[in-house]
Structures are given as structure tokens and as C-alpha cells.
Scaffold this active site. Structure first.
Site, short mmCIF file in Angstrom:
data_model
loop_
_atom_site.label_atom_id
_atom_site.label_comp_id
_atom_site.label_asym_id
_atom_site.label_seq_id
_atom_site.Cartn_x
_atom_site.Cartn_y
_atom_site.Cartn_z
N LEU A 76 53.10 -115.05 81.50
CA LEU A 76 54.22 -115.95 81.72
C LEU A 76 55.37 -115.48 80.85
O LEU A 76 55.15 -114.97 79.74
CB LEU A 76 53.86 -117.39 81.33
CG LEU A 76 52.77 -118.10 82.15
CD1 LEU A 76 52.47 -119.46 81.54
CD2 LEU A 76 53.20 -118.24 83.60
N ASP A 77 56.59 -115.63 81.33
CA ASP A 77 57.75 -115.29 80.51
C ASP A 77 57.71 -116.12 79.22
O ASP A 77 57.23 -117.25 79.20
CB ASP A 77 59.05 -115.61 81.26
CG ASP A 77 59.21 -114.78 82.52
OD1 ASP A 77 58.47 -113.80 82.70
OD2 ASP A 77 60.08 -115.14 83.35
N GLN A 78 58.27 -115.57 78.17
CA GLN A 78 58.22 -116.24 76.87
C GLN A 78 58.79 -117.67 76.90
O GLN A 78 58.20 -118.57 76.30
CB GLN A 78 58.95 -115.40 75.81
CG GLN A 78 58.80 -115.97 74.40
CD GLN A 78 59.19 -114.96 73.34
OE1 GLN A 78 59.10 -113.75 73.56
NE2 GLN A 78 59.60 -115.42 72.18
N VAL A 80 58.70 -119.79 79.28
CA VAL A 80 57.99 -120.59 80.27
C VAL A 80 56.73 -121.19 79.66
O VAL A 80 55.97 -120.49 78.98
CB VAL A 80 57.62 -119.76 81.51
CG1 VAL A 80 56.82 -120.58 82.51
CG2 VAL A 80 58.88 -119.21 82.16
#
Length: 288
Positions: A76-78, A80
Site C-alpha cells: 500500500l502507498d505510504q 494509505v
């Protein structure tokens, strides 16, 4: 199908076990571990003195007297928040990775978007190209070198969410897993994710006129969130109150399903975003 639902990712240990280091572990057995990644923490990083989920979970296992093996299956993107599964041994990790590669994972997100959605539901199909130096992706022509197909389905669940004109609560099923995919495709549609500092402002690539996104609004500040969570097969309830930054990215990996690599039964997990405390997703009764 075994289903675990957790209504607030801020709640540590919803089922009675207090995990160290603030880890929110919602399921664990000898093969795998499912936890909720908070917004702001990287899945894995090479930066010195910066915590990430892999190192936190390795320390967690070491403190329990287990081996420190932890395999990151997906990312997951940081900024998110949401559900992640990790393998606890090479065999389980390989089986989970095969499922992911074959498209057998179900990954669903909730997003708060800004702007008028073109339809109540639909499918977005674009070609994305990653700019590694800038840590960005952009929509490009299909013929461009290194362009990759990006597909998602979306459904508008509620307009003017939380009485905010122009903001939409959107359910997104990710069918491919490209770099920053949801954020790029929503911005390209003209409805960026609220709080997205990277794609929610008007920007162009240095070498052309391609647009990354449009201006996104910021929700009110100083809000407090309080919810209760319960295990489906138990009468126990757990509640917590947590603050949510007013400028945080309003994107959450809220549903995750896959087949257990050893038991061969389907596991399904669901949470409600910390920024959508009053929303309860309608779900079908799991198959038995």
C-alpha cells in the site's frame, strides 16, 4: 467462508490479544498474518531510522520467540491505510504470491473523491507509466514504451458524503496493481482523492503537457472519530476514539480476500476507514 470484520483500523487488538509496538493484528496463525497498516508508515523502506511494517512485524515475531521471517505479499502507498497480509514462512509466502499474480486476491478500497463523478458506477481502463525518479505515475498512450494497463471498477456509494458538497464516497475494486493506480486514475478522471498532495494539485510532467490531476479540497479540521467493532461470532464489542488529520489521504484498503495457503479455505477481512466512522458497508452473508 471465514470472515473477519473490524470497524476501526485505529483499534489495537480487536480480538483480545495486545500486540506490541501498536501493531493492529486482526488475524494470525502459523502460516500468515493480517494486519492494518496505519497511514504514514511505509510497507518496507531502506531509509535509516524510519519504521516500516516489515521491520515492526519482524520485531514482533522475535519478541514472541519465533523466527523473524516476514514476507511482504502486496503493498500500500505510504499515506494509505488498510489491510495487508504477510507470509510467515517461505511456502505460505510463495502460495500467497501466486494467488496475487493470478488475480485471485480480492482487493477493495474506499475513497473520498472531490468533484462530479461521471456515472454512478463504471470501469476505468488506462495505460500508466511510472516515473521512478519523481516517484509518480501518469496516464499515457497505449503505444508508449513501458506503459502498463490499469483497470478498476468503481461505484459511488454516497454523494455529498458527510454533508460536504462535491465529495463522494466511492467503492473501488482494483483489478490490476499499478504504482499509485487509484490516485492517478481518479485524478485523471477529474475527481482526485481528497487529501492527495501528489496528484490532487494541477501538475504537469517536465517534458510534456500531460496533466496529473486537479485541485482537491481539504475536509474540516479537528474532527474526532469514535466507533465500535465486534467480531461476527462474538458478543464482545471494542471501541476507540482517534483523531484523523484534516489533510490526510482519504483512501483505505478496506476489504481483502484470499484462500488460505494451508487450510485451502477462503478468508475475508473488512474494515471501515478511520475517516468514515458513520459508514457501514453492506455485505452479503458469507458462504459456508
Amino acid at each position: 467462508m471465514e470472515t473477519v470484520r473490524l470497524l476501526n483500523p485505529q483499534i489495537c487488538d480487536p480480538y483480545g490479544y495486545k500486540a506490541p509496538n501498536g501493531l493492529n493484528i486482526v488475524y494470525e496463525d502459523a502460516s500468515l498474518l493480517v494486519c492494518v497498516k496505519p497511514a504514514g508508515i511505509a510497507c518496507e523502506t531502506k531509509k535509516v531510522n524510519q519504521q516500516d511494517m516489515v521491520s515492526l512485524l519482524r520485531n514482533y515475531r522475535s519478541q514472541k520467540g519465533e523466527g523473524a521471517y516476514i514476507a511482504l505479499i502486496h503493498r500500500l502507498d505510504q499515506p494509505v491505510e488498510g489491510l495487508l497480509v504477510f507470509g510467515k514462512n517461505p511456502k505460505s509466502a510463495a502460495a500467497l504470491s501466486r494467488q496475487l499474480a493470478q488475480g485471485d486476491f480480492t482487493k477493495v478500497y474506499l475513497a473520498l473523491t472531490q468533484g462530479k463523478m461521471p456515472a454512478p458506477e463504471g470501469r476505468l481502463e488506462n495505460y500508466l507509466k511510472k516515473d521512478s525518479r519523481a516517484n509518480r505515475s501518469l496516464v499515457v498512450d497505449a503505444k508508449e514504451k513501458n506503459a502498463k494497463t490499469a483497470i478498476l471498477n468503481y461505484q459511488v456509494l454516497e454523494k455529498d458524503f458527510a454533508q460536504k458538497p462535491g465529495q463522494n464516497l466511492v467503492r473501488i475494486e482494483l483489478l490490476t496493481g499499478r504504482h499509485h493506480q487509484i490516485r492517478v486514475q481518479m485524478a485523471h478522471l477529474g475527481t482526485p482523492v481528497v487529501g492527495d498532495r501528489k496528484y490532487g494539485v494541477m501538475a504537469s510532467s517536465p517534458d510534456n503537457d500531460r496533466k496529473y490531476g486537479v485541485m482537491a479540497s481539504r475536509p474540516d479540521s479537528d474532527r474526532k472519530y469514535g466507533v465500535a467493532a465486534s467480531r461476527p461470532d462474538s458478543d464482545r464489542k471494542y471501541s476507540a476514539v482517534a483523531s484523523s488529520p484534516d489533510d490526510g489521504l482519504k483512501l483505505c484498503a478496506c476489504e481483502l480476500s484470499f484462500v488460505h495457503p494451508e487450510k485451502k479455505t477462503k478468508l475475508s477481512f473488512q474494515i471501515t476507514p478511520s475517516w468514515a466512522k458513520n459508514y457501514h458497508m453492506e455485505t452479503e452473508t458469507p458462504d459456508t
